[in-house]
Design an enzyme around this catalytic site. Structure first.
Site, PDB file in Angstrom:
ATOM      1  N   LYS A  97     -12.325   2.846 -18.432  1.00 49.12           N
ATOM      2  CA  LYS A  97     -11.591   3.811 -17.597  1.00 49.12           C
ATOM      3  C   LYS A  97     -10.096   3.506 -17.420  1.00 49.12           C
ATOM      4  O   LYS A  97      -9.423   4.227 -16.677  1.00 49.12           O
ATOM      5  CB  LYS A  97     -12.253   3.973 -16.222  1.00 49.12           C
ATOM      6  CG  LYS A  97     -13.671   4.523 -16.273  1.00 49.12           C
ATOM      7  CD  LYS A  97     -14.081   5.191 -14.982  1.00 49.12           C
ATOM      8  CE  LYS A  97     -14.068   4.247 -13.811  1.00 49.12           C
ATOM      9  NZ  LYS A  97     -14.573   4.905 -12.588  1.00 49.12           N
ATOM     10  N   ASP A  98      -9.572   2.494 -18.070  1.00 52.70           N
ATOM     11  CA  ASP A  98      -8.128   2.245 -17.955  1.00 52.70           C
ATOM     12  C   ASP A  98      -7.581   1.601 -19.229  1.00 52.70           C
ATOM     13  O   ASP A  98      -6.817   0.620 -19.170  1.00 52.70           O
ATOM     14  CB  ASP A  98      -7.831   1.366 -16.738  1.00 52.70           C
ATOM     15  CG  ASP A  98      -6.373   1.475 -16.287  1.00 52.70           C
ATOM     16  OD1 ASP A  98      -5.702   2.447 -16.694  1.00 52.70           O
ATOM     17  OD2 ASP A  98      -5.912   0.598 -15.545  1.00 52.70           O
ATOM     18  N   ILE A  99      -7.981   2.146 -20.379  1.00 53.42           N
ATOM     19  CA  ILE A  99      -7.443   1.665 -21.651  1.00 53.42           C
ATOM     20  C   ILE A  99      -5.974   2.067 -21.751  1.00 53.42           C
ATOM     21  O   ILE A  99      -5.622   3.236 -21.611  1.00 53.42           O
ATOM     22  CB  ILE A  99      -8.223   2.263 -22.844  1.00 53.42           C
ATOM     23  CG1 ILE A  99      -9.681   1.785 -22.829  1.00 53.42           C
ATOM     24  CG2 ILE A  99      -7.554   1.918 -24.176  1.00 53.42           C
ATOM     25  CD1 ILE A  99      -9.872   0.319 -23.125  1.00 53.42           C
TER      26      ILE A  99
END
Length: 209
Positions: A97-99
């Site tokens: 969820k935070d690449i």
């Protein structure tokens, strides 16, 4: 559990640290940051997580280059590792969820490591990737998230979209969507078609995917 006082003051800070710790203990892949050890110092009210050593991040490498981007050979080398690490995560029910380049570290052996699992989710059933909350970086958010029309979204798609934004950043030195305020950025993500800058020349193979 006593944690760092600063973490305790951040909304959801304790839950994020606990989630990250729980997820990292279960992961073992060359392209995932390795948690070596963890311990608490009760007298200081701190929790320490010891990770393997990395010398830089993809973001720093991009910012440090004269054109703020990489050539296609370098991009392929690192992006291949991003996908390998992400495939492992998704196969094991983990949605990052935070690449983004800031969370993609590189060690002394030039091996890329996906890091920072503070907002990640772990699904017991790997085929279930439905998520209810996105806490990722705005410029890397997918259209279905920023539209806000649906309370749920498919986490694997969100991670893949963020990989696409990261790829664009790697080869162009810029982001595909901009906005002087957050709502304008979100509107552009939903409605605009990204374009490759005129000063960036990409191979036909890369442009066609």
């Amino acid at each position: 559990m006593k944690l760092d006082k600063k973490v305790c003051k951040i909304p959801g800070g304790i839950a994020n640290v606990q989630r990250e710790f729980s997820i990292l203990k279960q992961l073992d892949h060359p392209n995932i940051i390795r948690l070596i050890e963890s311990f608490r110092v009760e007298s200081k009210e701190k929790l320490y997580l010891i990770f393997e050593f990395c010398v830089t991040s993809l973001d720093y490498m991009l910012e440090d280059s004269s054109l703020k981007r990489m050539n296609e050979y370098q991009t392929h080398y690192y992006f291949d590792q991003i996908i390998a690490g992400l495939e492992y995560l998704h196969t094991n029910g983990v949605i990052h969820k935070d690449i983004k380049p800031t969370n993609l570290l590189v060690n002394e052996e030039n091996i890329l490591k996906i890091a920072d699992f503070g907002v990640a989710e772990k699904h017991e059933n790997p085929s279930d990737d439905v998520c209810f909350m996105s806490q990722g970086t705005p410029a890397f958010q997918a259209p279905e998230v920023v539209m806000g029309d649906n309370p749920t979204f498919h986490g694997r798609c969100i991670d893949i979209w963020a990989c696409g934004v990261t790829l664009y950043r790697m080869v162009t030195g810029d982001y595909p969507y901009h906005g002087n305020v957050l709502m304008k950025l979100f509107d552009n993500i939903v409605n605009e078609q990204f374009v490759i800058p005129l000063n960036v020349h990409l191979s036909e193979e890369l442009q066609n995917g």
